[in-house]
Motif scaffolding. Structure first.
Motif, short mmCIF file in Angstrom:
data_model
loop_
_atom_site.label_atom_id
_atom_site.label_comp_id
_atom_site.label_asym_id
_atom_site.label_seq_id
_atom_site.Cartn_x
_atom_site.Cartn_y
_atom_site.Cartn_z
N PRO A 28 0.91 -19.79 -10.11
CA PRO A 28 0.03 -20.37 -11.13
C PRO A 28 0.43 -19.85 -12.52
N LEU A 29 -0.22 -20.39 -13.53
CA LEU A 29 0.10 -20.00 -14.90
C LEU A 29 -0.04 -18.49 -15.07
N GLY A 30 1.00 -17.85 -15.59
CA GLY A 30 0.97 -16.40 -15.83
C GLY A 30 1.27 -15.56 -14.61
N TRP A 31 1.81 -16.19 -13.56
CA TRP A 31 2.02 -15.44 -12.32
C TRP A 31 3.01 -14.29 -12.48
N GLN A 32 4.03 -14.46 -13.34
CA GLN A 32 5.02 -13.38 -13.51
C GLN A 32 4.36 -12.12 -14.09
N LEU A 33 3.41 -12.32 -15.01
CA LEU A 33 2.73 -11.18 -15.62
C LEU A 33 1.88 -10.44 -14.60
N LEU A 34 1.15 -11.21 -13.78
CA LEU A 34 0.31 -10.58 -12.76
C LEU A 34 1.15 -9.92 -11.67
N LEU A 35 2.31 -10.50 -11.37
CA LEU A 35 3.18 -9.93 -10.36
C LEU A 35 3.61 -8.51 -10.76
N VAL A 36 3.93 -8.34 -12.02
CA VAL A 36 4.29 -7.01 -12.53
C VAL A 36 3.12 -6.05 -12.37
N ASP A 37 1.92 -6.49 -12.73
CA ASP A 37 0.74 -5.63 -12.64
C ASP A 37 0.43 -5.25 -11.20
N TYR A 38 0.52 -6.22 -10.29
CA TYR A 38 0.22 -5.94 -8.89
C TYR A 38 1.25 -5.00 -8.26
N CYS A 39 2.52 -5.18 -8.61
CA CYS A 39 3.55 -4.29 -8.07
C CYS A 39 3.34 -2.87 -8.58
N ARG A 40 2.95 -2.72 -9.85
CA ARG A 40 2.66 -1.39 -10.39
C ARG A 40 1.47 -0.78 -9.65
N GLU A 41 0.43 -1.59 -9.43
CA GLU A 41 -0.78 -1.10 -8.75
C GLU A 41 -0.45 -0.69 -7.31
N TYR A 42 0.37 -1.49 -6.63
CA TYR A 42 0.75 -1.15 -5.25
C TYR A 42 1.49 0.18 -5.22
N PHE A 43 2.45 0.34 -6.11
CA PHE A 43 3.23 1.57 -6.19
C PHE A 43 2.32 2.78 -6.38
N ILE A 44 1.40 2.69 -7.33
CA ILE A 44 0.53 3.83 -7.64
C ILE A 44 -0.42 4.13 -6.48
N LYS A 45 -1.03 3.09 -5.90
CA LYS A 45 -2.05 3.34 -4.88
C LYS A 45 -1.45 3.77 -3.54
N VAL A 46 -0.25 3.28 -3.23
CA VAL A 46 0.41 3.79 -2.04
C VAL A 46 0.70 5.28 -2.20
N LEU A 47 1.22 5.65 -3.36
CA LEU A 47 1.58 7.05 -3.58
C LEU A 47 0.36 7.95 -3.72
N ARG A 48 -0.76 7.41 -4.14
CA ARG A 48 -1.99 8.21 -4.19
C ARG A 48 -2.31 8.79 -2.82
N ASN A 49 -2.01 8.02 -1.78
CA ASN A 49 -2.28 8.51 -0.42
C ASN A 49 -1.51 9.79 -0.14
N ILE A 50 -0.31 9.88 -0.66
CA ILE A 50 0.54 11.05 -0.43
C ILE A 50 0.15 12.18 -1.36
N LEU A 51 -0.02 11.87 -2.64
CA LEU A 51 -0.26 12.90 -3.63
C LEU A 51 -1.66 13.49 -3.47
N THR A 52 -2.63 12.66 -3.10
CA THR A 52 -3.99 13.16 -2.88
C THR A 52 -4.03 14.11 -1.69
N ALA A 53 -3.22 13.76 -0.66
CA ALA A 53 -3.19 14.59 0.54
C ALA A 53 -2.30 15.80 0.36
N GLY A 54 -1.72 15.97 -0.81
CA GLY A 54 -0.78 17.07 -1.01
C GLY A 54 0.50 16.85 -0.27
N SER A 55 0.31 15.76 0.23
CA SER A 55 1.15 15.26 1.25
C SER A 55 0.96 15.96 2.51
#
Length: 299
Positions: free
Chosen positions: A153-180
């Protein structure tokens, strides 16, 4: 992502995600299932396997691990790994390959991502890989990525960037929060070309496929392909093709009564002796032993 949903999630091109002093670069993103044949390989990038459905067995660092839904494995550059091919074991998973590097040597410690990247690199500094359970609903972010990438849809490239950034951060939160890390930046074009070549091989494995055939199809030299496989996967074109053919041959051996000679021809091998040899080398048993084992198991 919805269970049982047919997916068109396949992003083979680079998605650069600018931050203050770093750049997160998504190299490749795809949703796969039990029909995908993987070979053991290495990367110059980081890689995340996220399990959506079923059970997934991974060979990594010389060990085998069982991954369950909403679990993921984060693999640093240079670590040998691969999903175990078993078409009877249903699974759906997403592969997310990325790199992260400083935009300049003068990266500021005050940049908002500095501490996050430091913790990320520290968590992996003494580990071959990290396995963790997702507590941040990352499967929902993957659904959003798929929706934007397929519907466009209109603006999909912009949202794709935002979602990929969010996925990266939230996946890693699982590791960093747990100290790993690696800050080297490979050639994105080479990475994408490597993925395209392996897909071409899976589509044409049953033919008399040679290194020269692939070089002609992609308009590059055989030497270039050899270097790509060595740099990106840590293996050779010939070994990769053999593993594809071997795994597809296993399907015929298990589910049909076709003779070995016919199966060898169906998967692109020039002689049945090649299949006999590869089978013994990789499976640790003869073809007849493999058939007998699975027929007893299926009865």
């Amino acid at each position: 992502m919805e269970k049982g949903q047919n997916s068109n999630l396949y992003i083979p091109y680079q998605i650069p995600i600018q931050m203050s002093d770093y750049e997160l670069s998504v190299k490749y993103l795809e949703r796969l299932d039990e029909t995908c044949v993987e070979f053991t390989h290495t990367h110059l990038n980081y890689e995340i396997y996220y399990i959506l459905e079923g059970r997934m067995r991974m060979h990594i660092g010389g060990q085998e691990h069982l991954l369950l839904p909403n679990h993921f494995i984060l693999i640093p550059p240079g670590v040998s790994h691969g999903a175990v091919y078993n078409p009877d074991e249903k699974k759906v998973y997403v592969v997310f390959v990325f790199g992260i590097h400083k935009n300049s040597e003068a990266a500021s410690r005050r940049a908002p991502e500095h501490e996050f990247v430091r913790l990320f690199e520290s968590a992996l500094s003494e580990k071959l890989y990290v396995i963790a359970e997702d507590a941040n609903s990352c499967s929902g972010i993957l659904s959003a990525i798929e929706r934007e990438a397929t519907e466009k849809p209109l603006g999909w490239q912009l949202l794709l960037v935002d979602y990929c950034r969010e996925y990266f951060i939230k996946v890693l939160r699982n590791i960093l929060t747990a100290g790993s890390g690696d800050e080297g930046q490979p050639d994105a074009g080479q990475s994408n070309l490597a993925v395209k070549i392996t897909k071409f091989m899976q589509e044409h494995y049953q033919e008399n496929l040679s290194l020269e055939d692939v070089s002609k199809a992609f308009h590059i030299t055989p030497r270039h392909i050899t270097r790509i496989f060595s740099d990106y996967f840590g293996t050779s074109f010939r070994k990769t093709l053999s593993i594809y053919r071997l795994n597809y041959a296993k399907n015929y051996l298990r589910y049909t009564d076709k003779p070995v000679e016919e199966i060898a021809e169906l998967v692109g091998m020039s002689a049945p002796q090649t299949l006999y040899r590869l089978f013994k080398e990789n499976e640790g048993m003869t073809i007849s032993e493999y058939r007998k084992y699975h027929r007893q198991k299926d009865d």
